[in-house]
Design a protein around this motif. Structure first.
Motif, PDB file in Angstrom:
ATOM      1  N   VAL A  19       0.833  -1.211   0.000  1.00 34.12           N
ATOM      2  CA  VAL A  19       0.000   0.000   0.000  1.00 34.12           C
ATOM      3  C   VAL A  19       0.863   1.255   0.000  1.00 34.12           C
ATOM      4  O   VAL A  19       0.365   2.344  -0.303  1.00 34.12           O
ATOM      5  CB  VAL A  19      -0.958   0.033   1.215  1.00 34.12           C
ATOM      6  CG1 VAL A  19      -1.849  -1.192   1.226  1.00 34.12           C
ATOM      7  CG2 VAL A  19      -0.193   0.152   2.526  1.00 34.12           C
ATOM      8  N   LEU A  20       2.133   1.126   0.340  1.00 25.82           N
ATOM      9  CA  LEU A  20       3.040   2.275   0.363  1.00 25.82           C
ATOM     10  C   LEU A  20       3.780   2.403  -0.956  1.00 25.82           C
ATOM     11  O   LEU A  20       4.044   1.400  -1.623  1.00 25.82           O
ATOM     12  CB  LEU A  20       4.064   2.112   1.494  1.00 25.82           C
ATOM     13  CG  LEU A  20       3.526   2.079   2.926  1.00 25.82           C
ATOM     14  CD1 LEU A  20       4.659   1.730   3.900  1.00 25.82           C
ATOM     15  CD2 LEU A  20       2.903   3.413   3.305  1.00 25.82           C
ATOM     16  N   PRO A  21       4.135   3.627  -1.349  1.00 27.48           N
ATOM     17  CA  PRO A  21       4.996   3.794  -2.534  1.00 27.48           C
ATOM     18  C   PRO A  21       6.316   3.052  -2.317  1.00 27.48           C
ATOM     19  O   PRO A  21       6.776   2.888  -1.189  1.00 27.48           O
ATOM     20  CB  PRO A  21       5.218   5.315  -2.589  1.00 27.48           C
ATOM     21  CG  PRO A  21       4.099   5.904  -1.799  1.00 27.48           C
ATOM     22  CD  PRO A  21       3.763   4.914  -0.737  1.00 27.48           C
ATOM     23  N   THR A  77       6.628   0.577  12.143  1.00 23.06           N
ATOM     24  CA  THR A  77       7.128   1.634  11.266  1.00 23.06           C
ATOM     25  C   THR A  77       6.121   1.954  10.167  1.00 23.06           C
ATOM     26  O   THR A  77       5.774   3.127   9.944  1.00 23.06           O
ATOM     27  CB  THR A  77       8.467   1.224  10.634  1.00 23.06           C
ATOM     28  OG1 THR A  77       9.402   0.890  11.657  1.00 23.06           O
ATOM     29  CG2 THR A  77       9.034   2.345   9.782  1.00 23.06           C
ATOM     30  N   ALA A  78       5.653   0.930   9.474  1.00 25.56           N
ATOM     31  CA  ALA A  78       4.744   1.149   8.347  1.00 25.56           C
ATOM     32  C   ALA A  78       3.415   1.746   8.806  1.00 25.56           C
ATOM     33  O   ALA A  78       2.870   2.649   8.158  1.00 25.56           O
ATOM     34  CB  ALA A  78       4.515  -0.174   7.605  1.00 25.56           C
ATOM     35  N   VAL A  85       1.608   5.473   7.850  1.00 24.24           N
ATOM     36  CA  VAL A  85       0.252   5.692   7.334  1.00 24.24           C
ATOM     37  C   VAL A  85      -0.425   6.821   8.109  1.00 24.24           C
ATOM     38  O   VAL A  85      -1.035   7.728   7.526  1.00 24.24           O
ATOM     39  CB  VAL A  85      -0.578   4.403   7.423  1.00 24.24           C
ATOM     40  CG1 VAL A  85      -2.052   4.684   7.140  1.00 24.24           C
ATOM     41  CG2 VAL A  85      -0.046   3.365   6.444  1.00 24.24           C
ATOM     42  N   SER A  86      -0.310   6.787   9.434  1.00 22.59           N
ATOM     43  CA  SER A  86      -0.931   7.823  10.257  1.00 22.59           C
ATOM     44  C   SER A  86      -0.324   9.195   9.985  1.00 22.59           C
ATOM     45  O   SER A  86      -1.051  10.187   9.827  1.00 22.59           O
ATOM     46  CB  SER A  86      -0.770   7.462  11.734  1.00 22.59           C
ATOM     47  OG  SER A  86      -1.320   8.474  12.554  1.00 22.59           O
ATOM     48  N   ASN A 134      -7.056   7.168  14.434  1.00 27.17           N
ATOM     49  CA  ASN A 134      -6.707   7.042  15.848  1.00 27.17           C
ATOM     50  C   ASN A 134      -5.947   5.732  15.958  1.00 27.17           C
ATOM     51  O   ASN A 134      -6.538   4.655  15.827  1.00 27.17           O
ATOM     52  CB  ASN A 134      -7.952   7.008  16.732  1.00 27.17           C
ATOM     53  CG  ASN A 134      -8.705   8.328  16.730  1.00 27.17           C
ATOM     54  OD1 ASN A 134      -8.157   9.358  16.343  1.00 27.17           O
ATOM     55  ND2 ASN A 134      -9.955   8.306  17.158  1.00 27.17           N
ATOM     56  N   MET A 135      -4.648   5.794  16.184  1.00 25.98           N
ATOM     57  CA  MET A 135      -3.812   4.593  16.090  1.00 25.98           C
ATOM     58  C   MET A 135      -3.100   4.308  17.402  1.00 25.98           C
ATOM     59  O   MET A 135      -2.524   5.201  18.016  1.00 25.98           O
ATOM     60  CB  MET A 135      -2.788   4.742  14.963  1.00 25.98           C
ATOM     61  CG  MET A 135      -1.921   3.509  14.734  1.00 25.98           C
ATOM     62  SD  MET A 135      -0.825   3.682  13.301  1.00 25.98           S
ATOM     63  CE  MET A 135      -2.015   3.649  11.954  1.00 25.98           C
ATOM     64  N   ALA A 136      -3.148   3.042  17.814  1.00 23.94           N
ATOM     65  CA  ALA A 136      -2.452   2.584  19.014  1.00 23.94           C
ATOM     66  C   ALA A 136      -1.448   1.505  18.632  1.00 23.94           C
ATOM     67  O   ALA A 136      -1.825   0.471  18.072  1.00 23.94           O
ATOM     68  CB  ALA A 136      -3.451   2.039  20.032  1.00 23.94           C
TER      69      ALA A 136
END
Length: 322
Positions: free
Chosen positions: A23-25, A46-47, A51-52, A77-79
């Protein structure tokens, strides 16, 4: 392309990598792998942090349109969940530096403007002194231990978007309702949805409405603390469901290579963030964000529909199993 991405992700899964790196370049995929090779940063942490923070850099400049009434900005909202010593904080601390540097520049500019304003007010006389003029506003991307009222005002000063960053996310959770009676949970539910918010500027009693507010949340939390949180009221009102949990199965800490990370790795990440922060940010006559709209293609809708079906099946099976 979809077939190639699937092949890439399948190959990574055989190596124990759970995050879909495709999903990342490709440039950012390489940054993730370099940080793993040189600094032993877990790939998933890391990945996911990327994204966040990419979402923060985009902010309120863009939103995606799925169907009428369904428009979303890149709010997360990321944990990052992990046992102590699993190296979950270091990837986030490395990747968030461009925003910390930008905030340092904002602070310097604010202090210079505030100094000039105070000198102007000190020299003002009569009616000019009573009018006071417009005091400078402090703009930033990152906040930490703040009240909901402060968050609203900070978003007002930076309509492009902000992020609540807390290395220990439990601080954010414990602060809910800490400063005032009543529920702050509803505010964060509303903010996650990008719904309009209103705030009062106490300095001049001005009432402000903010359309399309952008505020993401990111931080770390330990599994034991997370388990306690899931037992409380927050697990019953949709609050927990709005958090994206990143919890790799492999919780052992890899050994760093003891080799110096090439400067080009940091440069690639900083160049990416700068490119996104340089995106034009449109506002209407009232100061509201006017995000450009990206429509889902039919292919993208199909991918999303497949995910909905798969996720519903998992959710139904979990509910029915008791």
């Amino acid at each position: 392309m979809a077939l190639l991405n699937s092949a890439v992700d399948f190959g990574n899964s055989l190596k124990g990598i759970e995050f879909p790196l495709s999903v990342l370049p490709k440039k950012l995929q390489q940054v993730v792998m370099d940080l793993y090779e040189y600094n032993a940063f877990p790939i998933e942490y890391t990945a996911a942090s990327m994204v966040s923070l990419l979402g923060l850099a985009i902010g309120a400049t863009y939103k995606v349109h799925l169907m009428k009434g369904w428009d979303d900005m890149a709010i997360t909202n990321m944990a990052l969940v992990g046992e102590p010593g699993t190296n979950k904080s270091n990837p986030l601390n490395f990747l968030i530096k461009p925003f910390q540097d930008a905030d340092a520049e904002f602070l310097y500019q604010y202090n210079q403007e505030l100094k000039a304003y105070n000198e102007q007010m000190a020299n003002a006389k009569g009616e000019q002194k009573q009018q006071k003029g417009n005091a400078p506003m402090y703009k930033c991307y990152l906040v930490s231990d703040v009240t909901t009222e402060a968050v609203q005002n900070i978003i007002d000063f930076n309509r492009r978007g902000i992020c609540l960053h807390s290395d220990e996310l439990i601080r954010w959770i414990n602060n809910l309702n800490r400063y005032r009676s009543g529920s702050d949970v509803q505010f964060w539910l509303q903010l996650f949805d990008g719904s309009r918010i209103c705030c009062d500027r106490k300095t001049n009693n001005e009432r402000v409405q903010i359309r399309d507010p952008y505020c993401s949340v990111i931080g770390t939390i330990q599994p034991g603390i997370l388990a306690d949180m899931m037992k409380g009221e927050l697990s019953k009102n949709g609050f927990v469901e709005r958090i994206l949990f990143v919890y790799p199965r492999i919780q052992s800490k890899a050994l760093p290579s003891m080799k110096e990370l090439p400067q080009i790795v940091d440069d690639k990440w900083r160049d990416t963030i700068k490119t996104l922060l340089d995106l034009p940010f449109e506002k209407n006559a009232y100061g509201d964000a006017m995000p450009a709209v990206i429509n889902f293609t039919d292919e993208a809708k199909g991918v999303l529909q497949d995910w909905f079906v798969k996720n519903k099946r998992i959710s139904d099976n979990t509910s029915n199993s008791g």
